[in-house]
Design a protein around this motif. Sequence first.
Motif, PDB file in Angstrom:
ATOM      1  N   SER A   2    -134.630 -10.631 -28.899  1.00 16.86           N
ATOM      2  CA  SER A   2    -133.760  -9.554 -28.451  1.00 16.86           C
ATOM      3  C   SER A   2    -132.375  -9.615 -29.083  1.00 16.86           C
ATOM      4  N   HIS A   4    -129.684  -9.496 -31.846  1.00 13.87           N
ATOM      5  CA  HIS A   4    -129.612  -8.918 -33.194  1.00 13.87           C
ATOM      6  C   HIS A   4    -128.588  -9.691 -34.000  1.00 13.87           C
ATOM      7  N   GLU A  64    -139.822  -9.338 -34.980  1.00 12.90           N
ATOM      8  CA  GLU A  64    -139.433  -8.195 -34.163  1.00 12.90           C
ATOM      9  C   GLU A  64    -140.502  -7.114 -34.256  1.00 12.90           C
TER      10      GLU A  64
END
Length: 71
Positions: A2, A4, A64
Amino acid sequence: MSAHREWTVDCLDIAGRHRDLQVFVRQGRVVLVAPPGEIAFLTPLDVGRLRAALRDAVMDASEEPSNAKNK
């Protein structure tokens, strides 16, 4: 994953001003942002930093989930 991560790589524009290239991952894809409307000049050391940033971004992108539909 989660969090970035983002990377910046120093460069010069055509007028010799210091600028940054940005690298980040969104929706399983690697994004490279250059100075708006400019050319980015990189030293050999900066190219190595860009390569490392792209390598790390590819590793993050592979972890991801992508929203792309088999294009």
